[in-house]
Design an enzyme around this catalytic site. Sequence first.
Site, PDB file in Angstrom:
ATOM      1  N   VAL A 148       8.784  -6.471  37.065  1.00 35.35           N
ATOM      2  CA  VAL A 148       7.847  -6.467  37.887  1.00 35.35           C
ATOM      3  C   VAL A 148       6.972  -7.834  37.300  1.00 35.35           C
ATOM      4  CG1 VAL A 148       5.404  -5.693  38.863  1.00 35.35           C
ATOM      5  CG2 VAL A 148       7.391  -4.345  38.750  1.00 35.35           C
ATOM      6  N   GLU A 149       6.604  -8.828  37.815  1.00 35.74           N
ATOM      7  CA  GLU A 149       5.569  -9.811  37.226  1.00 35.74           C
ATOM      8  C   GLU A 149       4.376  -9.733  37.823  1.00 35.74           C
ATOM      9  OE1 GLU A 149       5.333 -14.753  37.259  1.00 35.74           O
ATOM     10  OE2 GLU A 149       6.889 -14.024  38.305  1.00 35.74           O
TER      11      GLU A 149
END
Length: 191
Positions: free
Chosen positions: A138-139
């Site tokens: 996840v960013e």
Amino acid sequence: MVMEIEEVSSHEALPLLSLNHVSLLCRSVWDSMRFYEQVLGFVPIKRPSSFKFNGAWLYNYGIGIHLIENPSIDDFDTIVEPRPINPKDNHISFQCRDVGLVKRRLEDMGMKYVTAVVEDEGNRVDQVFFHDPDGYMVELCNCENIPILPLSSCSFKPRLSSFNRAASAKCGFMENAMMESLSMEMLNISF
């Protein structure tokens, strides 16, 4: 004012509207639900009762996350140990308001993360990358700092009504759609 988007490309794209959801295999629906609720702020929503497998649907920020439980997920993955957090790996990205706060909260939760910075023409994007319980990356970033501009060098001519059909043949559908959207956002910001 009604804006109409006109197709001028010789290749007609599929009639898509938006990204609806991302579907993820997970070892434990409950562990993954807890992560997406507590860390990312997603909310569980009703899932069709006709499904005959364990899963969950979550929603927020205009996107759904569909979790599908598969306890034997490791049987399909040759890498048993956790992957390193690599910003160049597959990931899903969310914009956030405060990257510093994101890092502090991840530290408070004891989560490992990696940061990166992207700079372009005086604009700076701060990125934070971390894994969910199943290793999906996840960013969180302030990606809105870099404007979205089409690669085409076409001149933009908005078509504000169905009577104005004269479109520049130099521009494709996506370039015009992106520029119209950008122009409308700029108009909304300026008031």
